[in-house]
Write a protein that holds these residues in place. Sequence first.
Motif, short mmCIF file in Angstrom:
data_model
loop_
_atom_site.label_atom_id
_atom_site.label_comp_id
_atom_site.label_asym_id
_atom_site.label_seq_id
_atom_site.Cartn_x
_atom_site.Cartn_y
_atom_site.Cartn_z
N HIS A 17 0.84 -1.20 0.00
CA HIS A 17 0.00 0.00 0.00
C HIS A 17 0.88 1.25 0.00
CE1 HIS A 17 -3.51 -2.44 0.61
NE2 HIS A 17 -3.16 -2.80 1.83
N CYS A 26 -0.45 9.89 -3.11
CA CYS A 26 -1.50 10.10 -2.11
C CYS A 26 -1.10 9.38 -0.83
CB CYS A 26 -2.86 9.62 -2.63
SG CYS A 26 -2.96 7.85 -2.85
N THR A 30 -5.69 6.27 1.76
CA THR A 30 -6.48 6.41 0.54
C THR A 30 -6.29 5.19 -0.35
OG1 THR A 30 -6.32 8.82 0.64
CG2 THR A 30 -6.84 7.84 -1.52
N VAL A 31 -5.06 4.71 -0.44
CA VAL A 31 -4.78 3.53 -1.24
C VAL A 31 -5.52 2.32 -0.67
CG1 VAL A 31 -2.96 1.93 -1.96
CG2 VAL A 31 -2.58 4.39 -2.08
N GLU A 34 -9.14 2.54 -1.63
CA GLU A 34 -9.32 2.21 -3.05
C GLU A 34 -9.15 0.72 -3.29
OE1 GLU A 34 -10.56 3.96 -5.60
OE2 GLU A 34 -10.96 5.40 -4.01
N CYS A 35 -8.26 0.09 -2.56
CA CYS A 35 -8.08 -1.36 -2.67
C CYS A 35 -9.37 -2.06 -2.29
CB CYS A 35 -6.93 -1.79 -1.77
SG CYS A 35 -6.54 -3.54 -1.85
N ASN A 37 -12.31 -0.80 -2.51
CA ASN A 37 -13.27 -0.52 -3.59
C ASN A 37 -13.05 -1.46 -4.77
OD1 ASN A 37 -14.47 1.57 -2.16
ND2 ASN A 37 -13.22 3.15 -3.12
N ILE A 38 -11.80 -1.78 -5.06
CA ILE A 38 -11.50 -2.72 -6.15
C ILE A 38 -12.06 -4.10 -5.81
CG2 ILE A 38 -9.67 -3.93 -7.40
CD1 ILE A 38 -7.97 -1.35 -7.06
#
Length: 68
Positions: A17, A26, A30-31, A34-35, A37-38
């Motif tokens: 990450h 970023c 945040t990463v 987003e992970c 979300n993926i």
Amino acid sequence: LDAYVAPMANGRPPATHQQVAEVIGCCRQTVRLECANIVDAFYAAGVPMRDWRDARDAITDAWARHRF
């Protein structure tokens, strides 16, 4: 996803990450979001995924097996 799997092209493990955060400019949190979300998007699309403890491992494994 591309930032996570980029090292895999050279036979290395997926990016962490923190490494992804540095590449895209970023924060690590945040990463991580987003992970997640993926992962959700993969599940919603019906992508077969193995049950991994870490979401990063789950998405990179799915990418390696299905070559998105």
